[in-house]
Write a protein that holds these residues in place. Structure first.
Motif, PDB file in Angstrom:
ATOM      1  N   ILE A  40       0.828  -1.205   0.000  1.00 39.08           N
ATOM      2  CA  ILE A  40       0.000   0.000   0.000  1.00 39.08           C
ATOM      3  C   ILE A  40       0.863   1.255   0.000  1.00 39.08           C
ATOM      4  CG2 ILE A  40      -1.582   1.365   1.416  1.00 39.08           C
ATOM      5  CD1 ILE A  40      -2.895  -0.865  -0.227  1.00 39.08           C
ATOM      6  N   ASP A  41       1.912   1.253   0.769  1.00 46.82           N
ATOM      7  CA  ASP A  41       2.817   2.417   0.791  1.00 46.82           C
ATOM      8  C   ASP A  41       3.368   2.696  -0.604  1.00 46.82           C
ATOM      9  OD1 ASP A  41       2.365   2.687   3.493  1.00 46.82           O
ATOM     10  OD2 ASP A  41       4.223   1.698   4.098  1.00 46.82           O
ATOM     11  N   ASP A  42       3.745   1.646  -1.311  1.00 46.11           N
ATOM     12  CA  ASP A  42       4.261   1.800  -2.672  1.00 46.11           C
ATOM     13  C   ASP A  42       3.182   2.326  -3.617  1.00 46.11           C
ATOM     14  OD1 ASP A  42       6.745   0.905  -1.927  1.00 46.11           O
ATOM     15  OD2 ASP A  42       6.455  -1.144  -2.642  1.00 46.11           O
ATOM     16  N   LYS A  43       1.983   1.785  -3.516  1.00 44.43           N
ATOM     17  CA  LYS A  43       0.896   2.182  -4.411  1.00 44.43           C
ATOM     18  C   LYS A  43       0.465   3.627  -4.164  1.00 44.43           C
ATOM     19  CE  LYS A  43       0.378  -1.665  -6.695  1.00 44.43           C
ATOM     20  NZ  LYS A  43       0.590  -1.743  -8.162  1.00 44.43           N
ATOM     21  N   GLN A  44       0.493   4.052  -2.918  1.00 46.44           N
ATOM     22  CA  GLN A  44       0.120   5.433  -2.622  1.00 46.44           C
ATOM     23  C   GLN A  44       1.127   6.412  -3.216  1.00 46.44           C
ATOM     24  OE1 GLN A  44      -0.556   5.472   1.683  1.00 46.44           O
ATOM     25  NE2 GLN A  44      -2.749   5.356   1.309  1.00 46.44           N
ATOM     26  N   LYS A  45       2.396   6.082  -3.136  1.00 47.20           N
ATOM     27  CA  LYS A  45       3.416   6.935  -3.743  1.00 47.20           C
ATOM     28  C   LYS A  45       3.270   6.956  -5.266  1.00 47.20           C
ATOM     29  CE  LYS A  45       6.761   6.025  -0.046  1.00 47.20           C
ATOM     30  NZ  LYS A  45       8.010   5.290   0.309  1.00 47.20           N
ATOM     31  N   LEU A  46       2.957   5.825  -5.846  1.00 47.03           N
ATOM     32  CA  LEU A  46       2.804   5.726  -7.292  1.00 47.03           C
ATOM     33  C   LEU A  46       1.617   6.555  -7.768  1.00 47.03           C
ATOM     34  CD1 LEU A  46       4.117   4.227  -9.669  1.00 47.03           C
ATOM     35  CD2 LEU A  46       2.407   2.432  -9.368  1.00 47.03           C
ATOM     36  N   ALA A  47       0.512   6.513  -7.015  1.00 50.81           N
ATOM     37  CA  ALA A  47      -0.676   7.287  -7.383  1.00 50.81           C
ATOM     38  C   ALA A  47      -0.379   8.774  -7.368  1.00 50.81           C
ATOM     39  CB  ALA A  47      -1.826   6.964  -6.425  1.00 50.81           C
ATOM     40  N   GLN A  48       0.422   9.207  -6.427  1.00 55.07           N
ATOM     41  CA  GLN A  48       0.788  10.623  -6.338  1.00 55.07           C
ATOM     42  C   GLN A  48       1.538  11.066  -7.596  1.00 55.07           C
ATOM     43  OE1 GLN A  48       3.190  11.518  -2.933  1.00 55.07           O
ATOM     44  NE2 GLN A  48       3.268  13.707  -3.353  1.00 55.07           N
ATOM     45  N   SER A  49       2.445  10.226  -8.078  1.00 52.25           N
ATOM     46  CA  SER A  49       3.220  10.580  -9.261  1.00 52.25           C
ATOM     47  C   SER A  49       2.385  10.512 -10.530  1.00 52.25           C
ATOM     48  CB  SER A  49       4.422   9.637  -9.400  1.00 52.25           C
ATOM     49  OG  SER A  49       4.003   8.320  -9.707  1.00 52.25           O
ATOM     50  N   PHE A  50       1.310   9.710 -10.516  1.00 52.41           N
ATOM     51  CA  PHE A  50       0.475   9.514 -11.699  1.00 52.41           C
ATOM     52  C   PHE A  50      -0.526  10.645 -11.903  1.00 52.41           C
ATOM     53  CE2 PHE A  50      -3.121   7.304 -13.892  1.00 52.41           C
ATOM     54  CZ  PHE A  50      -2.457   7.044 -15.087  1.00 52.41           C
ATOM     55  N   ALA A  51      -0.875  11.351 -10.830  1.00 47.48           N
ATOM     56  CA  ALA A  51      -1.932  12.353 -10.882  1.00 47.48           C
ATOM     57  C   ALA A  51      -1.676  13.423 -11.941  1.00 47.48           C
ATOM     58  CB  ALA A  51      -2.103  12.997  -9.515  1.00 47.48           C
ATOM     59  N   GLY A  52      -0.478  13.942 -11.979  1.00 48.65           N
ATOM     60  CA  GLY A  52      -0.157  15.021 -12.900  1.00 48.65           C
ATOM     61  C   GLY A  52      -0.264  14.633 -14.355  1.00 48.65           C
ATOM     62  N   SER A  53       0.003  13.353 -14.663  1.00 49.47           N
ATOM     63  CA  SER A  53      -0.079  12.904 -16.052  1.00 49.47           C
ATOM     64  C   SER A  53      -1.513  12.610 -16.467  1.00 49.47           C
ATOM     65  CB  SER A  53       0.787  11.661 -16.264  1.00 49.47           C
ATOM     66  OG  SER A  53       0.371  10.603 -15.417  1.00 49.47           O
ATOM     67  N   LEU A  54      -2.365  12.263 -15.515  1.00 42.38           N
ATOM     68  CA  LEU A  54      -3.756  11.962 -15.838  1.00 42.38           C
ATOM     69  C   LEU A  54      -4.532  13.237 -16.160  1.00 42.38           C
ATOM     70  CD1 LEU A  54      -5.966   9.771 -16.026  1.00 42.38           C
ATOM     71  CD2 LEU A  54      -6.519  10.274 -13.644  1.00 42.38           C
ATOM     72  N   VAL A  55      -4.358  14.271 -15.356  1.00 38.84           N
ATOM     73  CA  VAL A  55      -5.049  15.551 -15.565  1.00 38.84           C
ATOM     74  C   VAL A  55      -3.991  16.647 -15.633  1.00 38.84           C
ATOM     75  CG1 VAL A  55      -6.900  17.063 -14.774  1.00 38.84           C
ATOM     76  CG2 VAL A  55      -6.963  14.631 -14.193  1.00 38.84           C
ATOM     77  N   PRO A  56      -3.341  16.820 -16.787  1.00 39.51           N
ATOM     78  CA  PRO A  56      -2.265  17.814 -16.900  1.00 39.51           C
ATOM     79  C   PRO A  56      -2.766  19.222 -16.590  1.00 39.51           C
ATOM     80  CG  PRO A  56      -2.267  16.319 -18.785  1.00 39.51           C
ATOM     81  CD  PRO A  56      -3.526  16.056 -18.026  1.00 39.51           C
ATOM     82  N   LYS A  57      -1.870  20.024 -16.018  1.00 40.59           N
ATOM     83  CA  LYS A  57      -2.257  21.372 -15.589  1.00 40.59           C
ATOM     84  C   LYS A  57      -1.837  22.458 -16.581  1.00 40.59           C
ATOM     85  CE  LYS A  57      -2.157  20.119 -10.696  1.00 40.59           C
ATOM     86  NZ  LYS A  57      -1.585  20.388  -9.358  1.00 40.59           N
ATOM     87  N   SER A  58      -1.355  22.069 -17.761  1.00 44.69           N
ATOM     88  CA  SER A  58      -0.964  23.035 -18.788  1.00 44.69           C
ATOM     89  C   SER A  58      -1.228  22.442 -20.162  1.00 44.69           C
ATOM     90  CB  SER A  58       0.519  23.394 -18.661  1.00 44.69           C
ATOM     91  OG  SER A  58       1.328  22.264 -18.991  1.00 44.69           O
ATOM     92  N   ASN A  59      -1.306  23.300 -21.174  1.00 46.25           N
ATOM     93  CA  ASN A  59      -1.482  22.810 -22.541  1.00 46.25           C
ATOM     94  C   ASN A  59      -0.292  21.966 -22.981  1.00 46.25           C
ATOM     95  OD1 ASN A  59      -4.065  23.887 -23.296  1.00 46.25           O
ATOM     96  ND2 ASN A  59      -3.128  25.928 -23.352  1.00 46.25           N
ATOM     97  N   PHE A  60       0.896  22.360 -22.524  1.00 46.60           N
ATOM     98  CA  PHE A  60       2.078  21.566 -22.845  1.00 46.60           C
ATOM     99  C   PHE A  60       1.980  20.174 -22.220  1.00 46.60           C
ATOM    100  CE2 PHE A  60       6.441  20.145 -21.774  1.00 46.60           C
ATOM    101  CZ  PHE A  60       6.937  19.994 -23.071  1.00 46.60           C
ATOM    102  N   GLY A  61       1.501  20.126 -20.970  1.00 45.43           N
ATOM    103  CA  GLY A  61       1.338  18.839 -20.304  1.00 45.43           C
ATOM    104  C   GLY A  61       0.343  17.947 -21.024  1.00 45.43           C
ATOM    105  N   ILE A  62      -0.733  18.545 -21.538  1.00 50.92           N
ATOM    106  CA  ILE A  62      -1.718  17.777 -22.307  1.00 50.92           C
ATOM    107  C   ILE A  62      -1.065  17.209 -23.572  1.00 50.92           C
ATOM    108  CG2 ILE A  62      -3.862  17.932 -23.634  1.00 50.92           C
ATOM    109  CD1 ILE A  62      -4.800  20.051 -21.601  1.00 50.92           C
ATOM    110  N   TRP A  63      -0.272  18.039 -24.239  1.00 53.61           N
ATOM    111  CA  TRP A  63       0.418  17.588 -25.452  1.00 53.61           C
ATOM    112  C   TRP A  63       1.380  16.435 -25.143  1.00 53.61           C
ATOM    113  CZ3 TRP A  63       5.607  17.442 -26.788  1.00 53.61           C
ATOM    114  CH2 TRP A  63       5.882  17.152 -28.124  1.00 53.61           C
ATOM    115  N   VAL A  64       2.127  16.553 -24.056  1.00 50.53           N
ATOM    116  CA  VAL A  64       3.061  15.491 -23.665  1.00 50.53           C
ATOM    117  C   VAL A  64       2.301  14.203 -23.382  1.00 50.53           C
ATOM    118  CG1 VAL A  64       4.685  14.735 -21.894  1.00 50.53           C
ATOM    119  CG2 VAL A  64       4.838  17.055 -22.803  1.00 50.53           C
TER     120      VAL A  64
END
Length: 394
Positions: free
Chosen positions: A339-363
């Motif tokens: 669970i500790d590993d999965k929680q850390k992984l989810a944190q890193s995944f958040a930004g790629s799922l809902v990018p906060k910039s147009n550049f992030g969406i493009w990436v």
């Protein structure tokens, strides 16, 4: 066998799975659920990994296959519905040897429920308001006024767990808010969409739709909010107002989806948060599922991990002959590192799922288009779709 009579608070994935295994291992579980019946609707989940292995042990895979949404593709579109990126869900399944389903949370719950022993006691439409532990048992007072005594209590009552609050204190001590809110509801499929998951983004906002059987269309909205929004979990109209304010000026299908919001029978709205606790048990009380180990919606694995945790908890109780002191300790030692590993992984995944910039969406879109090159696909499966845990045979 000691401590055979066990109260489970919550008839979600964790609670139902736990009841299945406890009964199978010789215990006497009772489930209490504040809703009047099993919850309907809900968003789709990815079902794979160790949770798939638990479902196989429960012999429920044929029934899960029947309710598989059979989503073939995840498609990222622009406001004109033109494809900008995407992933083949079919190919993702191939990468994990076809041990993969797309399921509604409610369908998963129903399948587990239908496989439960009919002797298991259910108390729907009631909730725990007080817990008193002694050296010999734990007594609960219910909202209905009834008082019941059990050997052990398991809080499997979700992110906003009542059992956790009564036992460990206020939720704010344990909640880690990740700066996102999510909402989901089901409406009539006015688009007649095929078996694809369509997603439209603006910086910090995403709205997705996918078709269900019976001419239904399910939505999933996710948006960023630096600060938590003030509202009550029971204020449905307030939650709808927040959603309308966030998406009222967005293009694509947003105006039509919001116009049908009030017709939805299964509206859901909540923060995207994790629950982080140093320990999950106190005396005769322990926690399971999102009540203690919520990896957040962004992990995509909350339901499968809930099944794994429930299997381990029931198995350790069996192995310890009902000695909860030994079993609860082994449950945490076996499951918490994952669970500790999965929680850390989810944190890193958040930004790629809902990018906060147009550049992030493009990436994100560019990455998704290149996803199935051999090196990227192997990296993706190893990082996001591999559960580093070996399930014991109890």
């Amino acid at each position: 066998m000691l401590n055979k009579n066990i109260l489970i608070s919550g008839a979600g994935i964790a609670g139902l799975t736990l009841a299945y295994w406890l009964k199978n291992f010789g215990f006497n579980p009772t489930i209490i659920e504040q809703a009047p019946k099993l919850r309907e609707g809900g968003y789709a989940i990815d079902f794979f990994g160790a949770g798939f292995d638990v479902a196989e042990k429960m012999k429920i895979l044929p029934d899960l296959q029947k309710v598989d949404l059979k989503i073939q593709e995840l498609i990222f579109v622009d406001k004109n519905n033109k494809r900008r990126g995407g992933l083949s869900v079919f190919k993702i399944g191939k990468l994990v040897n076809n041990r993969y389903f797309n399921l509604l949370r409610s369908d998963l719950s129903k399948v587990i429920y239908n496989h439960l022993d009919k002797d298991i006691e259910f108390i729907f439409g009631d909730a725990i308001t007080q817990i008193v532990q002694t050296a010999d048992n734990a007594t609960v007072t219910l909202k209905s006024g009834n008082v019941r005594t059990f050997d052990l209590i398991v809080g499997a009552d979700g992110l906003h767990s009542v059992v956790r609050s009564l036992t460990f204190g206020d939720e704010s001590q344990f909640e880690k808010y990740y700066g996102y809110y999510a909402s989901s509801f089901t409406i009539e499929n006015y688009l007649q969409n095929d078996n694809a998951f369509y997603s439209y983004n603006l910086p910090g906002k995403q709205v997705s739709i996918y078709a269900l059987k019976g001419n239904k269309l399910t939505t999933l909205f996710i948006f960023t909010s630096p600060q938590k929004i003030s509202y009550s979990h029971h204020e449905i109209e307030k939650q709808k107002e927040i959603l309308r304010n966030e998406y009222g000026d967005m293009a694509w299908e947003c105006p039509s989806l919001l116009a049908k919001l009030d017709s939805a029978p299964d509206f859901y709205f909540d923060s995207v948060s994790q629950i982080r606790m140093s320990q999950w048990s106190k005396g005769r009380i322990t926690l399971a599922g999102d009540a203690c180990d919520c990896p957040s919606l962004l992990s995509g694995q909350g339901s499968t991990l809930a099944m794994v945790g429930a299997y381990i908890l029931a198995g350790e109780l069996k192995k310890a002959g009902g000695d909860y002191k030994i079993a609860f300790r082994q449950y945490e030692n076996s499951f918490k590192p994952l669970i500790d590993d999965k929680q850390k992984l989810a944190q890193s995944f958040a930004g790629s799922l809902v990018p906060k910039s147009n550049f992030g969406i493009w990436v994100r879109n560019t990455f998704s288009n290149a996803m199935f090159s051999s090196l990227l696909s192997k990296w993706f499966v190893k990082k996001y779709m591999t559960d580093r845990i070996e399930l014991k045979e109890y």
